[in-house]
Design a protein around this motif. Structure first.
Motif, PDB file in Angstrom:
ATOM      1  N   ASN A 230      41.219  80.465  22.580  1.00 48.46           N
ATOM      2  CA  ASN A 230      41.836  79.269  22.013  1.00 48.46           C
ATOM      3  C   ASN A 230      42.823  79.684  20.932  1.00 48.46           C
ATOM      4  O   ASN A 230      42.752  80.799  20.397  1.00 48.46           O
ATOM      5  N   ILE A 231      43.740  78.800  20.644  1.00 42.24           N
ATOM      6  CA  ILE A 231      44.798  79.112  19.692  1.00 42.24           C
ATOM      7  C   ILE A 231      45.084  77.884  18.850  1.00 42.24           C
ATOM      8  O   ILE A 231      45.071  76.753  19.346  1.00 42.24           O
ATOM      9  N   THR A 232      45.290  78.098  17.548  1.00 42.26           N
ATOM     10  CA  THR A 232      45.592  77.001  16.640  1.00 42.26           C
ATOM     11  C   THR A 232      46.717  77.422  15.703  1.00 42.26           C
ATOM     12  O   THR A 232      46.833  78.595  15.342  1.00 42.26           O
ATOM     13  N   GLN A 233      47.530  76.464  15.315  1.00 41.83           N
ATOM     14  CA  GLN A 233      48.583  76.748  14.343  1.00 41.83           C
ATOM     15  C   GLN A 233      48.000  76.732  12.931  1.00 41.83           C
ATOM     16  O   GLN A 233      47.032  76.019  12.647  1.00 41.83           O
ATOM     17  N   ILE A 234      48.606  77.519  12.053  1.00 40.18           N
ATOM     18  CA  ILE A 234      48.203  77.523  10.648  1.00 40.18           C
ATOM     19  C   ILE A 234      49.006  76.440   9.938  1.00 40.18           C
ATOM     20  O   ILE A 234      50.151  76.644   9.520  1.00 40.18           O
ATOM     21  N   ILE A 235      48.418  75.262   9.863  1.00 41.62           N
ATOM     22  CA  ILE A 235      49.099  74.104   9.282  1.00 41.62           C
ATOM     23  C   ILE A 235      48.354  73.573   8.060  1.00 41.62           C
ATOM     24  O   ILE A 235      48.951  73.170   7.074  1.00 41.62           O
ATOM     25  N   GLU A 236      47.024  73.589   8.124  1.00 42.95           N
ATOM     26  CA  GLU A 236      46.216  73.042   7.039  1.00 42.95           C
ATOM     27  C   GLU A 236      46.301  73.925   5.794  1.00 42.95           C
ATOM     28  O   GLU A 236      46.642  75.107   5.867  1.00 42.95           O
ATOM     29  N   LYS A 237      45.976  73.331   4.657  1.00 40.64           N
ATOM     30  CA  LYS A 237      45.975  74.066   3.390  1.00 40.64           C
ATOM     31  C   LYS A 237      45.045  75.280   3.461  1.00 40.64           C
ATOM     32  O   LYS A 237      45.352  76.364   2.966  1.00 40.64           O
ATOM     33  N   ILE A 238      43.892  75.098   4.104  1.00 39.95           N
ATOM     34  CA  ILE A 238      42.944  76.208   4.273  1.00 39.95           C
ATOM     35  C   ILE A 238      42.534  76.279   5.736  1.00 39.95           C
ATOM     36  O   ILE A 238      42.123  75.275   6.326  1.00 39.95           O
ATOM     37  N   THR A 239      42.685  77.426   6.334  1.00 41.59           N
ATOM     38  CA  THR A 239      42.219  77.670   7.700  1.00 41.59           C
ATOM     39  C   THR A 239      41.025  78.620   7.613  1.00 41.59           C
ATOM     40  O   THR A 239      41.150  79.737   7.115  1.00 41.59           O
ATOM     41  N   ILE A 240      39.869  78.147   8.085  1.00 41.23           N
ATOM     42  CA  ILE A 240      38.623  78.907   7.948  1.00 41.23           C
ATOM     43  C   ILE A 240      38.175  79.410   9.311  1.00 41.23           C
ATOM     44  O   ILE A 240      38.327  78.732  10.327  1.00 41.23           O
ATOM     45  N   LYS A 241      37.611  80.608   9.323  1.00 39.40           N
ATOM     46  CA  LYS A 241      37.071  81.161  10.555  1.00 39.40           C
ATOM     47  C   LYS A 241      36.056  80.203  11.159  1.00 39.40           C
ATOM     48  O   LYS A 241      35.149  79.740  10.471  1.00 39.40           O
ATOM     49  N   PRO A 242      36.166  79.923  12.458  1.00 34.49           N
ATOM     50  CA  PRO A 242      35.145  79.096  13.095  1.00 34.49           C
ATOM     51  C   PRO A 242      33.830  79.872  13.185  1.00 34.49           C
ATOM     52  O   PRO A 242      33.812  81.099  13.185  1.00 34.49           O
ATOM     53  N   ASN A 243      32.752  79.165  13.231  1.00 35.25           N
ATOM     54  CA  ASN A 243      31.441  79.807  13.319  1.00 35.25           C
ATOM     55  C   ASN A 243      31.223  80.280  14.753  1.00 35.25           C
ATOM     56  O   ASN A 243      30.625  79.597  15.569  1.00 35.25           O
ATOM     57  N   SER A 244      31.736  81.471  15.069  1.00 35.57           N
ATOM     58  CA  SER A 244      31.697  81.937  16.448  1.00 35.57           C
ATOM     59  C   SER A 244      31.677  83.446  16.491  1.00 35.57           C
ATOM     60  O   SER A 244      31.768  84.127  15.464  1.00 35.57           O
ATOM     61  N   HIS A 245      31.569  83.990  17.716  1.00 37.70           N
ATOM     62  CA  HIS A 245      31.585  85.432  17.929  1.00 37.70           C
ATOM     63  C   HIS A 245      32.939  85.882  18.472  1.00 37.70           C
ATOM     64  O   HIS A 245      33.039  86.915  19.116  1.00 37.70           O
ATOM     65  N   TYR A 246      33.980  85.115  18.192  1.00 36.73           N
ATOM     66  CA  TYR A 246      35.306  85.438  18.685  1.00 36.73           C
ATOM     67  C   TYR A 246      35.965  86.517  17.815  1.00 36.73           C
ATOM     68  O   TYR A 246      35.777  86.568  16.599  1.00 36.73           O
ATOM     69  N   PHE A 247      36.766  87.358  18.469  1.00 35.21           N
ATOM     70  CA  PHE A 247      37.703  88.204  17.752  1.00 35.21           C
ATOM     71  C   PHE A 247      38.889  87.328  17.365  1.00 35.21           C
ATOM     72  O   PHE A 247      39.303  86.464  18.140  1.00 35.21           O
ATOM     73  N   ALA A 248      39.420  87.549  16.171  1.00 35.35           N
ATOM     74  CA  ALA A 248      40.538  86.718  15.696  1.00 35.35           C
ATOM     75  C   ALA A 248      41.790  87.558  15.515  1.00 35.35           C
ATOM     76  O   ALA A 248      41.741  88.666  14.976  1.00 35.35           O
ATOM     77  N   ILE A 249      42.902  87.016  15.998  1.00 37.41           N
ATOM     78  CA  ILE A 249      44.218  87.601  15.747  1.00 37.41           C
ATOM     79  C   ILE A 249      44.992  86.572  14.941  1.00 37.41           C
ATOM     80  O   ILE A 249      45.284  85.486  15.434  1.00 37.41           O
ATOM     81  N   CYS A 250      45.276  86.897  13.696  1.00 40.90           N
ATOM     82  CA  CYS A 250      45.974  85.969  12.815  1.00 40.90           C
ATOM     83  C   CYS A 250      47.416  86.439  12.631  1.00 40.90           C
ATOM     84  O   CYS A 250      47.655  87.492  12.030  1.00 40.90           O
ATOM     85  N   TRP A 251      48.354  85.677  13.166  1.00 39.88           N
ATOM     86  CA  TRP A 251      49.760  85.977  12.929  1.00 39.88           C
ATOM     87  C   TRP A 251      50.232  85.100  11.788  1.00 39.88           C
ATOM     88  O   TRP A 251      50.311  83.880  11.912  1.00 39.88           O
ATOM     89  N   ILE A 252      50.504  85.729  10.655  1.00 39.43           N
ATOM     90  CA  ILE A 252      50.905  85.013   9.457  1.00 39.43           C
ATOM     91  C   ILE A 252      52.414  85.133   9.319  1.00 39.43           C
ATOM     92  O   ILE A 252      52.950  86.214   9.040  1.00 39.43           O
TER      93      ILE A 252
END
Length: 267
Positions: free
Chosen positions: A7-29
């Motif tokens: 899944n993919i989400t845009q960084i729009i909110e004031k705070i983006t928090i890691k979901p409670n999951s076992h996913y690897f995260a790729i954060c493009w800032i």
């Protein structure tokens, strides 16, 4: 591919928090981010970076107060990374997500636009009902990882004080801006108020290649693009890239690619 594997989400909110999951995260800032906190340690000056975060890390991104998107967070299940299309990439062979450090890539100028385009297409495909969309998504992920693994990006680890990485990023930014007129390492070292020897040392340590190879790679990349996607003559392309004559441009291009500019254009 399982429906919930990516899944993919845009960084729009004031705070983006890691979901409670076992996913690897790729954060493009992309930009407009105050900091990223990883295991309660804040790291600043992270614009134009890609972070690769193992599921064991807790993280959150603190965004500046505006309405624009500041990048994407791509969450991947382990079965995606183990897919045959992706599993043989060097980026997986070195177990990037499990190295015991927090790896990041500082994107070279110009590459960020391609990165954004790839992630936007993945976002669009995930919300579609197109046939063969899984194959298309995996192909885009493969392209994304190839870009991240290429020498055009600055490989590093998360640190609050990585001066050599910053020097290399500034060097690559200058190359992007001036490669059409400056072809020598000494020209860039002078603008950075460094010796050529120290600049080479920094580039070698951070990227594993020489400073000169960065300049050559940028010239070749621009040459290939102009030859394939414009109607400019070979003479025009050579002069625009700072070569003193068409013959010297052809000699340079062939010596590094084993093919002449005219042969590439015809291929």
């Amino acid at each position: 591919m399982k429906p919930d594997s990516i899944n993919i989400t845009q960084i729009i909110e004031k705070i983006t928090i890691k979901p409670n999951s076992h996913y690897f995260a790729i954060c493009w800032i992309k930009n407009e981010v105050e900091s990223i906190e990883i295991n309660h340690v804040a790291y600043k000056n992270v614009s134009n970076s890609i972070f690769f975060l193992d599921p064991k890390y807790q993280w959150k991104i603190l965004k500046k107060d505006n309405a624009t998107s500041s990048g994407y967070v791509l969450n991947l299940a382990s079965d995606i990374l183990n897919n045959p299309i992706l599993s043989n990439l060097h980026i997986n062979k070195v177990r990037l997500f499990n190295s015991g450090e927090i790896p990041l890539f500082k994107l070279s100028p110009g590459i960020e636009k391609r990165t954004q385009a790839i992630l936007e297409m993945i976002d669009e495909l995930l919300g579609s009902q197109l046939n063969h969309k899984d194959d298309a998504i995996l192909s885009l992920l493969n392209t994304f990882f190839v870009y991240c693994d290429g020498q055009c990006n600055i490989k590093s680890v998360v640190s609050n004080n990585n001066s050599k990485t910053n020097i290399v990023y500034e060097f690559k930014k200058l190359v992007d801006q001036h490669v059409h007129e400056l072809h020598e390492v000494g020209d860039y070292a002078k603008r950075l108020n460094l010796s050529s020897k120290y600049l080479n040392e920094c580039v070698k340590e951070v990227l594993g290649v020489s400073s000169k190879s960065i300049i050559i790679e940028q010239l070749l990349m621009r040459s290939r693009h102009a030859l394939k996607f414009t109607n400019k003559s070979i003479k025009e392309i050579g002069f625009e890239l700072g070569f003193s004559s068409p013959d010297y441009f052809s000699y340079f291009f062939k010596s590094h690619t084993k093919i002449t500019p005219s042969a590439l254009r015809k291929s």
